[in-house]
Every structure is written in structure tokens, then in C-alpha cells.
Design an enzyme around this catalytic site. Structure first.
Site, mmCIF file in Angstrom:
data_model
loop_
_atom_site.group_PDB
_atom_site.id
_atom_site.type_symbol
_atom_site.label_atom_id
_atom_site.label_comp_id
_atom_site.label_asym_id
_atom_site.label_seq_id
_atom_site.Cartn_x
_atom_site.Cartn_y
_atom_site.Cartn_z
ATOM 1 N N GLU A 151 8.696 -15.900 -9.502
ATOM 2 C CA GLU A 151 8.096 -14.575 -9.280
ATOM 3 C C GLU A 151 7.580 -13.942 -10.566
ATOM 4 O OE1 GLU A 151 10.183 -12.101 -5.671
ATOM 5 O OE2 GLU A 151 11.481 -12.565 -7.342
ATOM 6 N N HIS B 88 17.597 -37.640 -2.896
ATOM 7 C CA HIS B 88 16.738 -37.875 -1.726
ATOM 8 C C HIS B 88 15.309 -37.410 -1.961
ATOM 9 C CE1 HIS B 88 20.148 -39.182 0.557
ATOM 10 N NE2 HIS B 88 20.796 -38.068 0.275
ATOM 11 N N ASN C 143 -2.140 2.695 5.639
ATOM 12 C CA ASN C 143 -1.254 1.541 5.387
ATOM 13 C C ASN C 143 -1.106 0.799 6.701
ATOM 14 O OD1 ASN C 143 -0.810 2.542 2.877
ATOM 15 N ND2 ASN C 143 1.377 2.985 3.159
ATOM 16 N N GLY C 144 -1.062 -0.532 6.642
ATOM 17 C CA GLY C 144 -0.859 -1.312 7.862
ATOM 18 C C GLY C 144 -2.075 -2.171 8.159
ATOM 19 N N CYS D 266 0.825 -1.211 0.000
ATOM 20 C CA CYS D 266 0.000 0.000 0.000
ATOM 21 C C CYS D 266 0.863 1.266 0.000
ATOM 22 C CB CYS D 266 -0.883 0.035 1.237
ATOM 23 S SG CYS D 266 -1.905 -1.406 1.417
ATOM 24 N N LYS E 68 6.411 -4.975 -3.650
ATOM 25 C CA LYS E 68 7.836 -4.672 -3.491
ATOM 26 C C LYS E 68 8.206 -4.559 -2.014
ATOM 27 C CE LYS E 68 11.863 -3.412 -5.039
ATOM 28 N NZ LYS E 68 12.629 -4.523 -5.623
ATOM 29 N N TRP F 113 -3.104 -2.814 -1.441
ATOM 30 C CA TRP F 113 -2.754 -4.211 -1.677
ATOM 31 C C TRP F 113 -3.597 -4.985 -0.666
ATOM 32 C CZ3 TRP F 113 -0.387 -8.453 0.748
ATOM 33 C CH2 TRP F 113 0.169 -9.418 -0.097
ATOM 34 N N ARG G 122 5.492 -0.487 -5.865
ATOM 35 C CA ARG G 122 5.439 -1.228 -4.602
ATOM 36 C C ARG G 122 4.490 -2.411 -4.670
ATOM 37 N NH1 ARG G 122 7.086 1.955 -0.168
ATOM 38 N NH2 ARG G 122 5.564 0.939 1.155
ATOM 39 N N GLU H 90 17.878 -18.431 -5.372
ATOM 40 C CA GLU H 90 17.518 -17.113 -5.904
ATOM 41 C C GLU H 90 17.059 -17.229 -7.368
ATOM 42 O OE1 GLU H 90 16.771 -14.352 -4.919
ATOM 43 O OE2 GLU H 90 17.234 -12.861 -6.434
ATOM 44 N N LYS I 193 13.452 -16.069 -8.674
ATOM 45 C CA LYS I 193 13.254 -15.092 -9.750
ATOM 46 C C LYS I 193 12.322 -15.678 -10.813
ATOM 47 C CE LYS I 193 14.218 -12.184 -8.335
ATOM 48 N NZ LYS I 193 14.811 -11.837 -7.089
HETATM 49 C C1 G6P Z 1 9.095 -8.700 -1.027
HETATM 50 C C2 G6P Z 1 9.736 -8.426 -2.384
HETATM 51 C C3 G6P Z 1 11.022 -9.217 -2.507
HETATM 52 C C4 G6P Z 1 11.947 -8.912 -1.330
HETATM 53 C C5 G6P Z 1 11.249 -9.162 0.008
HETATM 54 C C6 G6P Z 1 12.077 -8.650 1.183
HETATM 55 O O1 G6P Z 1 8.651 -10.010 -0.980
HETATM 56 O O2 G6P Z 1 8.852 -8.777 -3.434
HETATM 57 O O3 G6P Z 1 11.672 -8.882 -3.721
HETATM 58 O O4 G6P Z 1 13.079 -9.722 -1.427
HETATM 59 O O5 G6P Z 1 10.013 -8.450 0.034
HETATM 60 O O6 G6P Z 1 12.209 -7.269 1.050
HETATM 61 P P1 G6P Z 1 13.306 -6.388 1.741
HETATM 62 O O7 G6P Z 1 12.966 -4.987 1.325
HETATM 63 O O8 G6P Z 1 13.157 -6.591 3.210
HETATM 64 O O9 G6P Z 1 14.629 -6.813 1.233
#
Ligand code: G6P
Length: 610
Positions: free
Chosen positions: A490, A506, A99-100, A2, A605, A74, A27, A483, A487
Site C-alpha cells: 500500500e 507449493h 458521492n456514490g 469522495c 480511506k 475519487w 479519505r 497484513e 501494508k
Molecule cells: C480501504 C482502506 C483500507 C481498509 C478497507 C476497509 O481499502 O484503504 O485501509 O482496510 O478500505 O475499510 P473499513 O473501513 O471497512 O475497515
């Protein structure tokens, strides 16, 4: 997640609100809205979907105003509907964005129903609008009503409120979610993120926990948690507009992948300048804090967590002390054995991830005083709550899938590992010089890895039709496999799993057949021969291998084995270099599948809720 923007000015603020919301789009959100006070009325436009849809609807309404608030939502409480989108209005008089999450919203809802209020949404937010309205009805000023109402809320909030009966002011409050005030000339702003107001002003005040504020065109008054006036420092934001613009690139993710040589060079600038791994890189108190630590606990979420997992290999190997890495949302709710000599490192590119912030607060409540935050956003909540800080200098990262923030976090963590090793007398001058040299050359090596893009784009076409993929790595490259899988899932929505290659037999081997692409991170390190055996296990079951390796490894392509080589072997920095191809693979596969690369479905984000 948000986003909030608000403005009080002598000009029409509708374009300011809409531009602000556009700058907050990165975001992640699912609906947007604005509310303004105009001609003694509160008028509002809300839409699910993109800000541009809400903008068209607002234009069709033809209203202008010098006081307004806007929000990107969001969904948490209540589905993605127009009724649940913010701003929320009480009695046609008072509008609010939030927000929150308000944890006691159900009790408040019951109470307010008893007082005659009716609810139009399923959100926790609407109770705050009615609660403030209730205190206004009892004669409180707008600020007084806000201050009384927030004392009755449990949970986290950043709030901005306007009221048609008081068209000369806006009020705001912060607890657990970031909120700042932008200071203009005869106009003032609120925003959850400086990017929302950056074209109007760079002068900002960061509200602190429990603060409330009252804004008119000419003045801003801030009050502490006790309701007494307080002075908060003014800062000049150095967020660059260029980092928020796409330039010649098709997507922010592509731009940010290509910015990595620069981002890494900027992040190590102070280190290279001082020509030594000195504790001061982490803050003035760092020598005291770091000298006699006996273990490290890293806390993070998402991509940042994988940066932490990588760092564990470096810290244990170089420093010789234990390093644990834990997902912040797990740590914060378990019984933890406190150790005053432990260094607690929080990793967060945004500096505002709620779970990471809460994990840090929990660690501090247990008596942990040695805290370090590695973060990409100056003055954000997590570094402000930490004793030591290392700012990565990746510049604003707009793509939801983190790229340059991750590699710069790795650079910062590598710097931490070497600094700790040096403090413990485990580093000779020669070794220090060698490591400095390899960091100095890293931006160039990353640039060479970026040049592999055309080859990787060809692989991506083969990935695009797949439903599943496996990623394998060993040792310090296992987190890079994680990672890579993250990616891919996502931004392409392909189901991807990562395993330590030795774990294949395993369980995951059962999934391998000719339709399962298996990506292997296999640089020439002491585990390469082991990884090769794991690759044989895949080939023997008909699986197709896509191998990222480096110039020094001696194996080539064969049937069902495709190989791309990064041009150099960069020793201990190899996981950083091998991140580049997995980012590019995900990006090009997403392009081939036509997904929304920068705003993947359901993701945000900055995750400012639990
Ligand atoms: C969200 C984002 C990720 C990020 C994670 C942690 O899930 O989509 O890309 O890695 O938050 O965010 P931070 O800002 O704490 O690194």
C-alpha cells in the site's frame, strides 16, 4: 473516497469549504472543487491534484459567498480531469456535488439529451444536475425538483445542491452513502463526514436512507423517503480535533502507529472496568443474540478482513464453533446457505465501506437476525444497521493505511471470542482472570514493541531498493503476514505477497533467490519448529530472511538470517503484538523510498463505491 461539504451562513463560507475539504483529504481523492452562489451567479473552481492547488486558484478568483458546496473526487466514471471534477453545473444555474454511483446514468443521459441537455463530463453525476434542473424548469421548488429527481435514480448517492435562483437555501439527499447535517448558530452545514465541519459545529443530524433535507441559515427540515417531514435525533460529536492533527509526528501513519497503546487501552476500558467478559459489552440485547449461536460468519474488506482471519483462529480454538471469514464483495454476490443461528459479524473501521454494508444487507435479507458490527466510527452506517455493536476506540484514523484501527479490531474480536467461550461454559474463572490480565498488560507490551523502531528502520533501508518481498507466517500469525504484505504494498509500492509458510514449497519457493527478502513472523508457539524448517527452505535457495520473533524463542542471527525480537511472549495475543513491527517496517521503507505515506496513490480511506 469522495467527500462533501456545504455551508449556508452569514459569513463568507469559502474558507469553511476549503478547510472542510482539507479535513476530508485523508479519505483519498484525485481532484477537488467548490461552487458558490454570489452576485446572482454560480461561480466554480475545480482542480485535479491537491486541495491546496484548488485553494490557490480560488484565492486568485477573489470571490466570497454565504452559500456554497465543495467536493473531493475519487474517480470512478470518467478519468481524473477538471471537467469530471465536482461540482457539476446545469445551465449556469444549479450546482451539485455527489458521492456514490448512479447505475442508470446512461439511460438518464440519453433521456436528458433528448430534452436538449448537453454534457461536459463523462461522470454519472452530471445527469443528476440536469435532471434536477429539468424539474426546476417545469416549476418545481429546489427541494421538490430534488425529491422528484432522486426517485428516478438507481444506485447510491449523497447529494448537496445549490441554485442561484434560490440563494437562501441548500438541499441535500442521501441513499446508500453517508451524509450529515451540522447545526450552527444562524448557519448550517452538510458534510459526508463530521471531520469536515468540526471547527464550526459539533451538533449533527445523521440523515437516514431515502432522506432529503432543506437548509436555510435559520432552519433545517428533513423529509423521509415518502417525502413527509420527519424528526431525526441531534447528536453531539465527540470526534477530537487532536486526533486530526499531526502534532510532533511526520506522518499520520507514524502518529497512529504510536497511538496504539492508548487506542488499545481505551478500547478495553469498559471490559477492564467490569472485570469480566460480559455480553453487555456488545449491547443490551447481546446475551439473547449470542447465547445459542452455532457458528460465526465474519464479513469485511481490506485490513479489516485480515482482522477477521485472525479472529477465526481464536473463535474456533476457544469457543469450539465454526467460524468462516469472507471478503464482503464476494459474499454479497454468491448464493449463501442461511442459518438463523449464525452470528454475522461485520468488521469495518469506517463503518461505511459499501461492499461490507451491502454484504450485511444481503445477510439480513436472507433472514440473518443475529448481526454484530465492530466499528471505529460511532453512528456510521454499518453499526446502525446491526443489532449489536462494539465500538473500538482508536480515535480518528487519518492515514489511508490502517494501523490502530486494525489492532483495536483484533482486541475487540479477542474480547468477542472469550465472551462467546464463557457463554458456552468453556472458560474457568481462573482462565478468565488470566486473559483479562494479559489484555491489561497489552498496551505496555505494544509500547515495548514500538521501542524496536530504530532496529526496524535499519532493516527498512535494505528493503527500500527491492521490487518484491515475501511474507510468511503460520497459524494465527499467517493473517499478520498478510497484513504486513498489504501494508508494504500500500505505501511503498513494493510488490509483496504473503503465504502460509507451509505453502512455500507449493509455488512461491520458485521466486526465492538472493534478491528476494523474506519476512517471517515466527513467535515462539507450537508451530515454531515447523516455521524454522520453512526458513531453511528459503536459506537453501539463497533467500535473505528477516525474522520477527519473541523473547522466548531460542534462535539467533546467522548468515542471511536477521532477527528482531519483541520483548515479551504474550500468549494468544501474540498476533496483535507482531503487527507492530510489520507496520513499522512498511512505514520506514516508505520513508526511505520517499512515497506519500498518508495518501498512497490510487487508494482511498473509505471505499464508498463497489
Ligand atoms: C480501504 C482502506 C483500507 C481498509 C478497507 C476497509 O481499502 O484503504 O485501509 O482496510 O478500505 O475499510 P473499513 O473501513 O471497512 O475497515
Amino acid at each position: 473516497m469522495c467527500g462533501i461539504v456545504g455551508a449556508i451562513a452569514d459569513r463568507d463560507v469559502v474558507p469553511v469549504l476549503i478547510e472542510g475539504l482539507k479535513r476530508l483529504e485523508y479519505r483519498g481523492y484525485d481532484s477537488a472543487g467548490i461552487a458558490v452562489v454570489t452576485e446572482d451567479r454560480v461561480r466554480r473552481v475545480r482542480r485535479t491534484g491537491r486541495v491546496s492547488e484548488m485553494e490557490s486558484a480560488a484565492k486568485a478568483e477573489h470571490f466570497t459567498s454565504s452559500l456554497g458546496i465543495g467536493h473531493t473526487r475519487w474517480a470512478t466514471h470518467g478519468g481524473v480531469t477538471e471537467d469530471n471534477a465536482h461540482p457539476h453545473i446545469s445551465h449556469g444555474e444549479l450546482a451539485l456535488v455527489h458521492n456514490g454511483i448512479i447505475e442508470n446514468h446512461e439511460q438518464q443521459r440519453e433521456r436528458l439529451r433528448g430534452l436538449g441537455y448537453t454534457f461536459e463530463s463523462q461522470t454519472d453525476t452530471e445527469v443528476i444536475a440536469h435532471l434536477i434542473h429539468h424539474y426546476r424548469a417545469q416549476g418545481a421548488t429546489l427541494l421538490g425538483a430534488l425529491q422528484t429527481a432522486v426517485r428516478e435514480l438507481d444506485g447510491a448517492y449523497a447529494l448537496a445542491v445549490i441554485d442561484k435562483r434560490d440563494p437562501e437555501r441548500m438541499v441535500a439527499a442521501r441513499m446508500g452513502c453517508p451524509l450529515l447535517i451540522g447545526l450552527g448558530d444562524g448557519e448550517n452545514f452538510v458534510a459526508s463526514d463530521v471531520s469536515a465541519i468540526i471547527t464550526s459545529t459539533r451538533r449533527v443530524i445523521f440523515l437516514e436512507e431515502g432522506d432529503t433535507a432543506e437548509l436555510t441559515r435559520e432552519a433545517v427540515h428533513v423529509f423521509g423517503a415518502d417525502g413527509e417531514p420527519v424528526q431525526r435525533d441531534e447528536h453531539l460529536s465527540d470526534v477530537s480535533l487532536a486526533s486530526m492533527e499531526l502534532g510532533p509526528y511526520r506522518h499520520f501513519m507514524q502518529k497512529e502507529i504510536h497511538e496504539q497503546p492508548r487506542a488499545i487501552a481505551d478500547t478495553i476500558e469498559a471490559l477492564i472496568g467490569s472485570n469480566a467478559f460480559t455480553p453487555e459489552l456488545f449491547g443490551s440485547q447481546a446475551e439473547d443474540v449470542l447465547r445459542d449461536i452455532d457458528c460465526v460468519q465474519i464479513l469485511a474488506c481490506g485490513t479489516s478482513y485480515y482482522a477477521g482471519l485472525t479472529a477465526r483462529y481464536w473463535i474456533e480454538a476457544m469457543v469450539g464453533i465454526p467460524c468462516a471469514v469472507e471478503v464482503a464483495s464476494e459474499y454479497r454476490y454468491r448464493t449463501v446457505v442461511a442459518n438463523p443461528r449464525q452470528l454475522v459479524v461485520t468488521l469495518s473501521q469506517s463503518g461505511e465501506t459499501l461492499d461490507t454494508m451491502e454484504a450485511l444487507k444481503y445477510a439480513k435479507s436472507l433472514g440473518h437476525e443475529r448481526t454484530l458490527s465492530i466499528c471505529n466510527v460511532p453512528e456510521s452506517a454499518i453499526p446502525r444497521a446491526s443489532r449489536l455493536v462494539y465500538y473500538t476506540r482508536a480515535g480518528a484514523e487519518i492515514g489511508v493505511a490502517s494501523t490502530k484501527a486494525f489492532t483495536t479490531q483484533l482486541v475487540a474480536l479477542f474480547t468477542l471470542a472469550v465472551t462467546l467461550a464463557k457463554l458456552r461454559g468453556k472458560l474457568s474463572d481462573g482462565q478468565e482472570e488470566e486473559l483479562l490480565d494479559s489484555l491489561r498488560h497489552l498496551p505496555g507490551s505494544v509500547q515495548h514493541a514500538l521501542n524496536l523502531e530504530p532496529q526496524i528502520a535499519l532493516w527498512a533501508e535494505r528493503f527500500a531498493p527491492r521490487q518484491h518481498a515475501l511474507f510468511l507466517g503460520r497459524g494465527v500469525h499467517y493473517p499478520i503476514a498478510l497484513e504486513g504484505a498489504l501494508k508494504l504494498k500500500e505505501i511503498t509500492y513494493i510488490h509483496a505477497e504473503a503465504y502460509p509458510a507451509g505453502e512455500l514449497k507449493h509455488g512461491p519457493l520458485a521466486l526465492v533467490d538472493k534478491d528476494m527478502p523474506v519476512v517471517v513472523i515466527a513467535p515462539n508457539d507450537r508451530l515454531l519448529e515447523k516455521v524454522k524448517s520453512n526458513m531453511q527452505e528459503v536459506r537453501a535457495r539463497g533467500g535473505e530472511l528477516f525474522v520477527f520473533t519473541d523473547a522466548d524463542s531460542q534462535f539467533g542471527e546467522s548468515e542471511g538470517v536477521h532477527v528482531i525480537r519483541t520483548p515479551r511472549h504474550v500468549g494468544m495475543l501474540s498476533p496483535i503484538l507482531h503487527t507492530i513491527p510489520v507496520q513499522l517496517l512498511a512505514y520506514h521503507t516508505a520513508l526511505a523510498r520517499g512515497t506519500d505515506v498518508d495518501k498512497p496513490r490510487n487508494l482511498a480511506k473509505s471505499v464508498t463505491v463497489e
